[in-house]
Design a protein around this motif. Structure first.
Motif, PDB file in Angstrom:
ATOM      1  N   PRO A 113      -7.127  -6.169  -4.799  1.00  0.00           N
ATOM      2  CA  PRO A 113      -7.473  -6.657  -5.143  1.00  0.00           C
ATOM      3  C   PRO A 113      -6.907  -6.259  -6.620  1.00  0.00           C
ATOM      4  CG  PRO A 113      -8.591  -5.130  -4.895  1.00  0.00           C
ATOM      5  CD  PRO A 113      -7.717  -5.577  -3.522  1.00  0.00           C
ATOM      6  N   ASN A 114      -5.846  -5.025  -7.005  1.00  0.00           N
ATOM      7  CA  ASN A 114      -5.269  -4.387  -8.324  1.00  0.00           C
ATOM      8  C   ASN A 114      -4.442  -4.244  -8.099  1.00  0.00           C
ATOM      9  OD1 ASN A 114      -8.413  -2.894  -9.009  1.00  0.00           O
ATOM     10  ND2 ASN A 114      -7.462  -1.907  -7.091  1.00  0.00           N
ATOM     11  N   VAL A 115      -3.022  -5.498  -7.039  1.00  0.00           N
ATOM     12  CA  VAL A 115      -2.074  -5.957  -7.016  1.00  0.00           C
ATOM     13  C   VAL A 115      -1.751  -7.636  -8.275  1.00  0.00           C
ATOM     14  CG1 VAL A 115      -0.048  -6.009  -6.436  1.00  0.00           C
ATOM     15  CG2 VAL A 115      -1.712  -4.008  -6.051  1.00  0.00           C
ATOM     16  N   ARG A 116      -1.144  -7.346  -8.970  1.00  0.00           N
ATOM     17  CA  ARG A 116      -1.134  -8.357  -9.516  1.00  0.00           C
ATOM     18  C   ARG A 116       0.069  -9.573  -8.491  1.00  0.00           C
ATOM     19  NH1 ARG A 116      -0.442  -5.872 -15.081  1.00  0.00           N
ATOM     20  NH2 ARG A 116      -0.321  -4.433 -13.881  1.00  0.00           N
ATOM     21  N   LEU A 117       0.210 -10.528  -8.303  1.00  0.00           N
ATOM     22  CA  LEU A 117       0.764 -12.129  -7.745  1.00  0.00           C
ATOM     23  C   LEU A 117       1.295 -12.763  -8.642  1.00  0.00           C
ATOM     24  CD1 LEU A 117      -2.389 -12.665  -5.214  1.00  0.00           C
ATOM     25  CD2 LEU A 117      -0.343 -10.692  -4.817  1.00  0.00           C
ATOM     26  N   MET A 118       2.443 -12.837  -8.051  1.00  0.00           N
ATOM     27  CA  MET A 118       3.517 -14.127  -8.904  1.00  0.00           C
ATOM     28  C   MET A 118       3.848 -14.214  -7.870  1.00  0.00           C
ATOM     29  SD  MET A 118       6.107 -12.289 -11.139  1.00  0.00           S
ATOM     30  CE  MET A 118       6.089 -10.024 -10.835  1.00  0.00           C
ATOM     31  N   LYS A 119       4.036 -15.613  -7.801  1.00  0.00           N
ATOM     32  CA  LYS A 119       4.695 -16.261  -6.609  1.00  0.00           C
ATOM     33  C   LYS A 119       5.591 -18.090  -7.422  1.00  0.00           C
ATOM     34  CE  LYS A 119       4.360 -19.521  -3.023  1.00  0.00           C
ATOM     35  NZ  LYS A 119       5.690 -19.632  -2.258  1.00  0.00           N
ATOM     36  N   ALA A 120       6.740 -18.170  -6.849  1.00  0.00           N
ATOM     37  CA  ALA A 120       8.103 -18.791  -7.291  1.00  0.00           C
ATOM     38  C   ALA A 120       7.910 -20.416  -6.420  1.00  0.00           C
ATOM     39  CB  ALA A 120       9.439 -17.719  -7.334  1.00  0.00           C
TER      40      ALA A 120
ATOM     41  N   VAL B  93      -1.833 -21.136   0.150  1.00  0.00           N
ATOM     42  CA  VAL B  93      -2.827 -20.397  -0.546  1.00  0.00           C
ATOM     43  C   VAL B  93      -3.766 -19.270  -0.210  1.00  0.00           C
ATOM     44  CG1 VAL B  93      -4.951 -21.208  -1.385  1.00  0.00           C
ATOM     45  CG2 VAL B  93      -2.730 -22.388  -1.931  1.00  0.00           C
ATOM     46  N   GLU B  94      -4.082 -20.368   1.569  1.00  0.00           N
ATOM     47  CA  GLU B  94      -5.065 -19.264   2.113  1.00  0.00           C
ATOM     48  C   GLU B  94      -3.970 -17.331   2.435  1.00  0.00           C
ATOM     49  OE1 GLU B  94      -6.780 -16.782   4.172  1.00  0.00           O
ATOM     50  OE2 GLU B  94      -7.417 -19.252   3.772  1.00  0.00           O
ATOM     51  N   PHE B  95      -2.901 -17.266   2.202  1.00  0.00           N
ATOM     52  CA  PHE B  95      -2.139 -16.283   2.323  1.00  0.00           C
ATOM     53  C   PHE B  95      -2.680 -15.698   1.119  1.00  0.00           C
ATOM     54  CE2 PHE B  95       1.558 -13.514   1.666  1.00  0.00           C
ATOM     55  CZ  PHE B  95       2.312 -13.280   2.891  1.00  0.00           C
ATOM     56  N   LEU B  96      -2.216 -16.474  -0.339  1.00  0.00           N
ATOM     57  CA  LEU B  96      -2.844 -15.434  -1.534  1.00  0.00           C
ATOM     58  C   LEU B  96      -3.828 -15.125  -1.376  1.00  0.00           C
ATOM     59  CD1 LEU B  96       0.420 -17.221  -2.477  1.00  0.00           C
ATOM     60  CD2 LEU B  96      -0.976 -17.463  -4.370  1.00  0.00           C
ATOM     61  N   ARG B  97      -5.013 -15.878  -0.648  1.00  0.00           N
ATOM     62  CA  ARG B  97      -6.698 -15.355  -0.908  1.00  0.00           C
ATOM     63  C   ARG B  97      -6.562 -14.140  -0.569  1.00  0.00           C
ATOM     64  NH1 ARG B  97      -8.339 -19.760   1.509  1.00  0.00           N
ATOM     65  NH2 ARG B  97      -8.384 -20.975  -0.268  1.00  0.00           N
ATOM     66  N   GLU B  98      -6.185 -13.999   1.135  1.00  0.00           N
ATOM     67  CA  GLU B  98      -6.224 -13.667   1.269  1.00  0.00           C
ATOM     68  C   GLU B  98      -5.643 -11.732   0.801  1.00  0.00           C
ATOM     69  OE1 GLU B  98      -4.370 -13.305   5.424  1.00  0.00           O
ATOM     70  OE2 GLU B  98      -5.559 -15.150   5.781  1.00  0.00           O
ATOM     71  N   LEU B  99      -4.265 -11.854   0.753  1.00  0.00           N
ATOM     72  CA  LEU B  99      -3.782 -10.755  -0.994  1.00  0.00           C
ATOM     73  C   LEU B  99      -4.518 -10.231  -1.584  1.00  0.00           C
ATOM     74  CD1 LEU B  99       0.429 -11.536  -1.100  1.00  0.00           C
ATOM     75  CD2 LEU B  99      -0.682  -9.941   0.561  1.00  0.00           C
TER      76      LEU B  99
ATOM     77  N   ARG C 134       0.363  -1.401  -0.276  1.00  0.00           N
ATOM     78  CA  ARG C 134       0.150  -0.008   0.167  1.00  0.00           C
ATOM     79  C   ARG C 134       0.571   1.250   0.300  1.00  0.00           C
ATOM     80  NH1 ARG C 134      -4.091  -3.056   4.016  1.00  0.00           N
ATOM     81  NH2 ARG C 134      -5.458  -4.076   2.962  1.00  0.00           N
ATOM     82  N   GLU C 135       2.029   1.730   0.552  1.00  0.00           N
ATOM     83  CA  GLU C 135       2.769   2.538   0.767  1.00  0.00           C
ATOM     84  C   GLU C 135       3.250   2.121  -0.232  1.00  0.00           C
ATOM     85  OE1 GLU C 135       4.395   5.391   2.448  1.00  0.00           O
ATOM     86  OE2 GLU C 135       2.921   4.283   3.705  1.00  0.00           O
TER      87      GLU C 135
END
Length: 113
Positions: free
Chosen positions: A82-89, A71-77, A56-57
């Motif tokens: 909602p406007n931030v895209r996620l990538m998981k390595a 997966v729960e962590f990704l769900r919370e993110l 946010r900052e």
């Protein structure tokens, strides 16, 4: 950087990395390139609160996760940002892609996209 063909800049928040940046440095970099480059925040096993605060900052466009996030962590993110895209390595170990396949299957059944 954008003139050289870059489309994004990575901001590494993993404190053990030699290339890590703190929140003040990241905010300064973000202000200099906002609108020209996507801002990608790299995290390794950070707390949810830390990721939320930094995203946010700095106004991240992407969150790149390199730790043992669930997966729960990704769900919370996804829910909170909602406007931030996620990538998981993923680490590829002795079981090959099996761990990644299980994680992705859990994402599908949990509606995490």
């Amino acid at each position: 950087m954008a003139r050289a063909g870059a489309s994004a800049i990575g901001l590494n928040f993993f404190e053990k990395s030699k290339r890590a940046v703190n929140l003040d440095q990241a905010s300064e970099i973000a202000a200099a390139v906002r609108g020209e480059l996507d801002l990608v925040g790299l995290f390794v096993n950070h707390s949810r609160d830390d990721v939320f605060e930094i995203a946010r900052e700095v106004e991240l466009d992407w969150i790149q996760l390199h730790g043992d996030e669930s997966v729960e962590f990704l769900r919370e993110l996804q829910s909170e940002l909602p406007n931030v895209r996620l990538m998981k390595a993923f680490r590829i170990g002795a079981d090959g892609f099996a761990g990644m396949a299980r994680f992705l299957e859990e994402c599908v059944t949990s509606n995490v996209t």
